[in-house]
Design a protein around this motif. Structure first.
Motif, mmCIF file in Angstrom:
data_model
loop_
_atom_site.group_PDB
_atom_site.id
_atom_site.type_symbol
_atom_site.label_atom_id
_atom_site.label_comp_id
_atom_site.label_asym_id
_atom_site.label_seq_id
_atom_site.Cartn_x
_atom_site.Cartn_y
_atom_site.Cartn_z
ATOM 1 N N ALA A 27 -39.008 -21.159 -18.267
ATOM 2 C CA ALA A 27 -39.838 -22.228 -18.814
ATOM 3 C C ALA A 27 -41.220 -21.694 -19.134
ATOM 4 O O ALA A 27 -41.845 -22.097 -20.115
ATOM 5 C CB ALA A 27 -39.918 -23.384 -17.816
ATOM 6 N N SER A 28 -41.690 -20.751 -18.331
ATOM 7 C CA SER A 28 -43.009 -20.156 -18.579
ATOM 8 C C SER A 28 -42.996 -19.336 -19.862
ATOM 9 O O SER A 28 -43.929 -19.402 -20.666
ATOM 10 C CB SER A 28 -43.418 -19.296 -17.377
ATOM 11 O OG SER A 28 -44.669 -18.687 -17.618
ATOM 12 N N GLN A 29 -41.897 -18.596 -20.029
ATOM 13 C CA GLN A 29 -41.771 -17.807 -21.257
ATOM 14 C C GLN A 29 -41.671 -18.722 -22.479
ATOM 15 O O GLN A 29 -42.283 -18.480 -23.518
ATOM 16 C CB GLN A 29 -40.546 -16.892 -21.172
ATOM 17 C CG GLN A 29 -40.684 -15.810 -20.108
ATOM 18 C CD GLN A 29 -39.401 -15.001 -19.946
ATOM 19 O OE1 GLN A 29 -38.399 -15.253 -20.650
ATOM 20 N NE2 GLN A 29 -39.438 -14.022 -19.043
ATOM 21 N N VAL A 30 -40.870 -19.788 -22.363
ATOM 22 C CA VAL A 30 -40.731 -20.736 -23.483
ATOM 23 C C VAL A 30 -42.064 -21.352 -23.796
ATOM 24 O O VAL A 30 -42.461 -21.532 -24.956
ATOM 25 C CB VAL A 30 -39.690 -21.810 -23.139
ATOM 26 C CG1 VAL A 30 -39.689 -22.904 -24.178
ATOM 27 C CG2 VAL A 30 -38.318 -21.183 -23.045
ATOM 28 N N ASP A 41 -47.429 -28.429 -25.475
ATOM 29 C CA ASP A 41 -47.850 -29.164 -24.257
ATOM 30 C C ASP A 41 -46.666 -29.456 -23.365
ATOM 31 O O ASP A 41 -46.721 -29.283 -22.140
ATOM 32 C CB ASP A 41 -48.566 -30.458 -24.644
ATOM 33 C CG ASP A 41 -49.905 -30.184 -25.324
ATOM 34 O OD1 ASP A 41 -50.448 -29.080 -25.106
ATOM 35 O OD2 ASP A 41 -50.389 -31.104 -26.014
ATOM 36 N N GLY A 42 -45.564 -29.944 -23.967
ATOM 37 C CA GLY A 42 -44.372 -30.269 -23.164
ATOM 38 C C GLY A 42 -43.799 -29.040 -22.503
ATOM 39 O O GLY A 42 -43.374 -29.076 -21.353
ATOM 40 N N ALA A 43 -43.767 -27.926 -23.268
ATOM 41 C CA ALA A 43 -43.231 -26.708 -22.683
ATOM 42 C C ALA A 43 -44.104 -26.263 -21.525
ATOM 43 O O ALA A 43 -43.611 -25.775 -20.497
ATOM 44 C CB ALA A 43 -43.154 -25.614 -23.762
ATOM 45 N N ARG A 44 -45.426 -26.460 -21.710
ATOM 46 C CA ARG A 44 -46.326 -26.086 -20.632
ATOM 47 C C ARG A 44 -46.094 -26.967 -19.406
ATOM 48 O O ARG A 44 -46.072 -26.505 -18.275
ATOM 49 C CB ARG A 44 -47.769 -26.205 -21.120
ATOM 50 C CG ARG A 44 -48.780 -25.660 -20.099
ATOM 51 C CD ARG A 44 -50.193 -25.565 -20.688
ATOM 52 N NE ARG A 44 -50.639 -26.802 -21.269
ATOM 53 C CZ ARG A 44 -50.705 -27.018 -22.587
ATOM 54 N NH1 ARG A 44 -50.340 -26.078 -23.438
ATOM 55 N NH2 ARG A 44 -51.130 -28.178 -23.059
ATOM 56 N N ALA A 56 -42.173 -24.659 -12.162
ATOM 57 C CA ALA A 56 -42.823 -23.876 -11.115
ATOM 58 C C ALA A 56 -42.896 -24.677 -9.821
ATOM 59 O O ALA A 56 -42.645 -24.151 -8.732
ATOM 60 C CB ALA A 56 -44.211 -23.471 -11.574
ATOM 61 N N LYS A 57 -43.266 -25.976 -9.955
ATOM 62 C CA LYS A 57 -43.303 -26.838 -8.764
ATOM 63 C C LYS A 57 -41.911 -26.983 -8.156
ATOM 64 O O LYS A 57 -41.739 -26.969 -6.936
ATOM 65 C CB LYS A 57 -43.873 -28.203 -9.112
ATOM 66 C CG LYS A 57 -45.357 -28.163 -9.492
ATOM 67 C CD LYS A 57 -45.849 -29.553 -9.845
ATOM 68 C CE LYS A 57 -47.344 -29.545 -10.215
ATOM 69 N NZ LYS A 57 -47.840 -30.885 -10.580
ATOM 70 N N LEU A 58 -40.908 -27.161 -9.050
ATOM 71 C CA LEU A 58 -39.529 -27.301 -8.555
ATOM 72 C C LEU A 58 -39.107 -26.040 -7.839
ATOM 73 O O LEU A 58 -38.461 -26.091 -6.773
ATOM 74 C CB LEU A 58 -38.593 -27.589 -9.725
ATOM 75 C CG LEU A 58 -37.095 -27.681 -9.397
ATOM 76 C CD1 LEU A 58 -36.843 -28.813 -8.382
ATOM 77 C CD2 LEU A 58 -36.262 -27.938 -10.650
ATOM 78 N N ALA A 59 -39.482 -24.922 -8.393
ATOM 79 C CA ALA A 59 -39.122 -23.651 -7.758
ATOM 80 C C ALA A 59 -39.805 -23.533 -6.410
ATOM 81 O O ALA A 59 -39.240 -23.014 -5.442
ATOM 82 C CB ALA A 59 -39.511 -22.485 -8.669
#
Length: 632
Positions: free
Chosen positions: A246-249, A328-331, A338-341
């Motif tokens: 998700a960070s890369q996206v 914005d959504g991807a961020r 990240a929180k889920l992880a």
């Protein structure tokens, strides 16, 4: 010479002169003096017991009853005795009472000791003691006073016993009422308990059903959580990978958004330049002198040519906005991933704990289900027991006495004095004097017959000398005493009924029977005097004594010694007394009365026959007859 003439001559002899006449009147009045004065003196001695002085003293200190109330039963009894008026009561000290009985100042004394109330009330405190009263008598004063005193003391004892027993029984019955009220409260509580137990039984059954469902659900939950635990075991690593991707996206989307922003800016610049070119074109055409219509056509044509550029600009601007949102959504997705992880290890651990807890819940729910089954059985027993308790208390409540105040008072009185005497007399004398009247009238009639022959001659010497028949001589000698005896009983009955006031149920029959008794007794005494002479007077006294002890004039004749029974059966006074009793009182018995009359008639005839035999013997004159050894 007939019998009536012989009797007339004898009476004429006695009525010649003043002194003989007075003697004749005295003979008639002898039974009156004996019987009427005695009956007058003893007419109703029990009605004059209030003249008999008696002493009462109390040393009772009082005591508290079971309710805590101070009582002095000795004082209560003393006050009741003094107020009763049955005797001439004098409340004195103990020493004065004893001295008074000894010195004949008081006929008897009743005393109440110091611990009287404490002993009486000890029953209510379950410390029973027997209370006593003292009775002081002195037979040297009067024997019957002591006898009466004993009866009074027994009556006082009985009255006290009834009073205390009634109070104790009343407290006993009040206790029953209290028990009844308490049992009634318990019965109401048992009814509520039975209702509650029934509701508890229903709720417990529902709880048991719920516990069974809980056990099934917890088992399913444990299975599902176990599966979830297995499925989420790799969740931390996967969520970390997701966060990285998700960070890369988000970074790529940001680059695209930045490029789109540059394109949008360039497109906007082009759009602005086109607007400037259009305005400059319009100005140049008008400056060149191109007509407005053509200018408008040229501008319209230019606008048509510009339209694709405008559309492209709109799409670029829209795409730029979308790409910005996407960035914005991807961020945000990247941040969320990240929180889920970061949270997934805790989530996995929580799921594992939940799975373990679900397994424990499954075991507890199973135990709860088993326990609820046992609880249901216990609740059923509780409900059944509560119903039995309610029914038993209700049934027992009906067997506990719960009397109201009048019923309780009546019951207490009955318990204290369970036996009552309902006196139902067939015949009643009424007074002591009336009860003794048959005896003393019979006795006076015998004495009257006896004294007649103190001056009357049983056989006429003149008639015997003249050779009159023995039967005539005997009847003639008896008739004079018979006439005087009739006069005696007539005067006696008049005095007894009118002066003394003794009521006679059958007066005419009683007078007739009294005449028969007088005729019989004069016949017997005449026969004794005629046959035995001076010894006959002594035999008359002996017969009087024998009849006094055997006739049953005071006590019932059955109470005399057995050796005297034959005298009662043989001698005539007992039959005279029995006949008078049946005629004086209201219970005349024809059969008994006829038997009494028959016996008296037999004695009457027997006396005349013995007198006749004596007259026959007197026809032969002997030396002993002319000069007797003893003369009265």
């Amino acid at each position: 010479m007939n019998a009536f003439r012989i009797a007339r001559n004898e009476l004429r002899r006695l009525s010649t002169g003043t002194l003989p006449k007075l003697a004749l009147v005295a003979l008639v009045l002898v039974p009156l003096l004996y019987a009427s004065f005695y009956l007058y003196a003893n007419y109703d001695p029990y009605g004059r017991l209030d003249k008999l002085p008696a002493a009462v003293f109390t040393s009772d200190a009082g005591a508290k009853d079971s309710s805590g109330q101070q009582r002095n039963v000795g004082r209560e009894v003393t006050d009741e005795l003094v107020k009763s008026g049955t005797f001439q009561w004098h409340e004195v000290s103990e020493q004065e009472a004893r001295d008074g009985v000894r010195d004949d100042k008081y006929s008897f004394a009743i005393g109440i000791p110091s611990g009287f109330s404490a002993a009486l009330l000890s029953v209510g405190n379950f410390q029973p003691q027997q209370a006593t009263i003292t009775l002081t008598t002195n037979d040297a004063n009067n024997y019957l006073s002591g006898t009466i005193a004993k009866q009074v003391a027994e009556q006082v004892r009985k009255t006290i016993a009834e009073k205390v027993g009634s109070e104790a029984a009343d407290r006993f019955l009040v206790g029953f009422s209290t028990i009844y009220a308490k049992i009634q409260e318990a019965s109401n509580g048992a009814s509520q308990l039975a209702d509650g137990a029934t509701q508890l039984k229903s709720g417990q059954q529902q709880l048991a059903d719920g516990a069974a469902k809980l056990a099934d659900g917890s088992s399913t939950l444990a299975t599902g959580l176990g599966t979830l635990k297995s499925a989420t075991a790799s969740l931390p690593s996967q969520t970390q990978q997701l966060a990285n991707g998700a960070s890369q996206v988000a970074a790529g989307d940001q680059k695209v958004a930045d490029a789109a922003s540059i394109a949008a800016t360039a497109s906007s610049d082009i759009q602005g330049k086109l607007d400037s070119y259009r305005s400059q074109l319009q100005t140049d055409l008008r400056s060149a002198g191109v007509p407005d219509a053509q200018v408008q056509q040229i501008l319209a044509r230019a606008d048509q040519l510009r339209s694709p550029v405008d559309q492209a600009n709109s799409k670029i601007q829209q795409a730029n906005g979308d790409l910005a949102k996407l960035a914005d959504g991807a961020r945000q997705v990247s941040d969320g991933a990240a929180k889920l992880a970061a949270a997934s290890p805790q989530l996995a651990s929580g799921i594992a704990q939940a799975s373990d807890g679900a397994n424990q819940l499954k075991d507890g729910a199973s135990q709860l289900s088993d326990g609820e089954k046992t609880a249901v059985n216990g609740t059923n027993q509780l409900a059944d027991g509560a119903v039995k308790l309610r029914d038993g208390l209700a049934a027992g409540l009906q067997q506990i006495p719960n009397p109201d105040d009048p019923t309780r008072n009546a019951t207490a009185s009955t318990i204290a004095d369970p036996v009552a005497v309902n006196a139902n007399g067939e015949a009643s004398a009424g007074t002591y004097g009336a009860g003794l009247a048959p005896f003393f009238i019979s006795l006076a009639t015998w004495i009257g017959a006896f004294v007649l022959f103190l001056i009357l001659r049983p056989l006429s010497t003149r008639a015997l000398t003249a050779g009159a028949a023995p039967f005539r001589v005997a009847v003639g000698g008896w008739l004079s005493s018979a006439l005087l005896g009739i006069a005696q009983v007539v005067v006696l009955f008049g005095a007894v009924t009118w002066l003394v006031g003794i009521h006679i149920a059958h007066p005419l029959e009683a007078i007739g029977f009294a005449v028969l008794v007088s005729l019989t007794f004069t016949s017997v005494v005449h026969a004794l005097n005629a046959f035995f002479g001076a010894v006959g007077k002594f035999l008359g006294l002996v017969l009087l004594v024998l009849q006094l002890v055997s006739a049953g004039g005071t006590f019932p004749w059955q109470t005399i010694p057995d050796a005297l029974y034959p005298l009662h059966v043989v001698l005539p006074m007992g039959y005279a007394i029995d006949g008078f009793r049946h005629l004086f009182y209201s219970g005349a018995s024809t059969g008994r009365l006829l038997g009494d009359i028959g016996v008296l008639l037999a004695y009457l005839v027997g006396g005349i026959l013995v007198s006749t035999l004596a007259a026959r013997k007197r026809r032969v004159w002997t030396v002993s007859a002319l000069k007797p050894e003893l003369s009265l």
